[in-house]
Design a protein around this motif. Structure first.
Motif, PDB file in Angstrom:
ATOM      1  N   UNK A  95       0.822  -1.141  -0.077  1.00 10.04           N
ATOM      2  CA  UNK A  95       0.037   0.143   0.093  1.00 10.04           C
ATOM      3  C   UNK A  95       0.962   1.008   0.020  1.00 10.04           C
ATOM      4  N   UNK A  96       0.512   2.178  -0.783  1.00  9.61           N
ATOM      5  CA  UNK A  96       1.667   3.400  -1.214  1.00  9.61           C
ATOM      6  C   UNK A  96       1.846   4.119   0.140  1.00  9.61           C
ATOM      7  N   UNK A  97       0.897   4.321   0.996  1.00  8.94           N
ATOM      8  CA  UNK A  97       1.205   4.716   2.298  1.00  8.94           C
ATOM      9  C   UNK A  97       1.788   6.554   1.990  1.00  8.94           C
ATOM     10  N   UNK A 168       6.604  -6.679  -1.446  1.00  7.75           N
ATOM     11  CA  UNK A 168       5.553  -6.651  -2.613  1.00  7.75           C
ATOM     12  C   UNK A 168       5.135  -5.345  -3.242  1.00  7.75           C
ATOM     13  N   UNK A 169       5.923  -4.635  -3.752  1.00  6.70           N
ATOM     14  CA  UNK A 169       5.816  -2.995  -3.944  1.00  6.70           C
ATOM     15  C   UNK A 169       4.484  -3.072  -5.075  1.00  6.70           C
ATOM     16  N   UNK A 170       4.456  -4.147  -5.891  1.00  6.09           N
ATOM     17  CA  UNK A 170       3.438  -4.171  -7.118  1.00  6.09           C
ATOM     18  C   UNK A 170       2.387  -5.054  -6.824  1.00  6.09           C
ATOM     19  N   UNK A 171       2.224  -5.431  -5.489  1.00  5.72           N
ATOM     20  CA  UNK A 171       0.939  -6.449  -5.353  1.00  5.72           C
ATOM     21  C   UNK A 171      -0.397  -6.101  -5.722  1.00  5.72           C
ATOM     22  N   UNK A 172      -0.476  -4.896  -5.455  1.00  8.13           N
ATOM     23  CA  UNK A 172      -1.944  -4.305  -5.717  1.00  8.13           C
ATOM     24  C   UNK A 172      -2.209  -3.652  -7.241  1.00  8.13           C
ATOM     25  N   UNK A 199      10.900  -7.925  -2.300  1.00  8.75           N
ATOM     26  CA  UNK A 199       9.922  -9.417  -2.036  1.00  8.75           C
ATOM     27  C   UNK A 199       8.899  -9.249  -3.133  1.00  8.75           C
ATOM     28  N   UNK A 200       8.602 -10.474  -3.774  1.00  8.66           N
ATOM     29  CA  UNK A 200       7.659 -10.347  -4.475  1.00  8.66           C
ATOM     30  C   UNK A 200       7.176 -11.938  -4.607  1.00  8.66           C
TER      31      UNK A 200
END
Ligand code: ATP
Ligand code: MG
Length: 227
Positions: A95-97, A168-172, A199-200
């Motif tokens: 989540x970008x926060x 998981x930066x692109x998990x969303x 981490x992905x």
């Protein structure tokens, strides 16, 4: 170089002690990128928390070799940990926060101001690299998910950190945006000689990094490397 030696980390459950990381050792060269995959619950976020000095290991060492100093993260006091996070570390979450009530540019100014490395020319270049220059005066919630994550990447890099941790930066994001944003992250870190630990769950995203690892039985096992 980031040098991790014989790291152990356990959590105390109600009934038992659960060992999550068991004798984990790895060296990551300055400016290189590695990916970490592994089952849910295998300890990936736990590992990143230790690197971020948000938690301490039971034993083992985490050493960041900088040009003029060698930092042993596990021996930090609270104030040293604060200083390390402000100066040397960028973090990107699923989540970008982002802070919604201030503009994109102000979101980037914050880490730069906190680490006293404010350089608006550099921030503009960073926004340009990420294709976000024309959005700099917008509020985060006026942007799409993929655009917000690009801003989160820019924010993580705003103070020119030595190390970026991405959980998981692109998990969303959908798979097209995930590939695009991950590629931007890997390329921008490389340009800045920033080490990236990513981490992905996605093999496609993992393939973008120079060395790929899986976290299994508390240890990191290399599955592929182009170094
Ligand atoms: N603060 C804590 N207290 C107790 N147990 C914890 C704590 N944080 C994590 N754990 C446990 O440690 C294990 C590893 O958790 P972690 O979040 O590192 O996994 P992960 O590999 O990141 O999983 P995911 O892919 O689902 O994000 C899990 O079983 C989790 O329940
Ligand atoms: Mg996790």
């Amino acid at each position: 170089m980031l040098s991790i030696k014989n790291l152990y980390k356990s959590y105390q459950d109600v009934k038992e002690t659960r060992l999550i990381l068991k004798d984990l050792s790895v060296d990551v060269g300055q400016g290189t990128s590695i990916s970490i995959q592994g089952e849910s619950g295998s300890g990936k976020s736990t590992f990143l928390h230790l690197l971020a000095t948000l938690d301490k290991p039971d034993s083992g060492d985490i050493v960041l070799h900088c040009a003029t100093q060698t930092l042993s993260l596990v021996q930090f006091s609270e104030s040293q940990a604060d200083e390390y996070r402000k100066r040397h570390l960028g973090i990107i979450f699923q989540k970008y926060n982002l802070i919604d009530c201030i503009t994109v540019n102000e979101n980037l100014l914050l880490p730069a101001l906190l680490s006293q490395t404010l350089d608006q020319t550099y921030l503009d270049k960073l926004l340009n690299t990420l294709g976000m220059q024309r959005h700099k005066n917008k509020l985060p919630n006026q942007l799409s998910g993929g655009e917000q994550q690009r801003i989160a990447i820019a924010r993580a890099l705003a103070h020119k950190p030595r190390l970026v941790l991405a959980d998981e930066p692109t998990g969303n994001l959908d798979s097209k945006n995930s590939a695009l944003v991950s590629q931007l992250l890997v390329d921008t870190c490389k340009q800045l000689n920033t080490t990236l630990i990513l981490v992905t769950h996605s093999q496609k995203v993992a393939n973008l990094t120079q060395s790929q690892y899986v976290l299994l039985d508390g240890k990191l096992q290399m599955t592929s490397s182009t170094l």
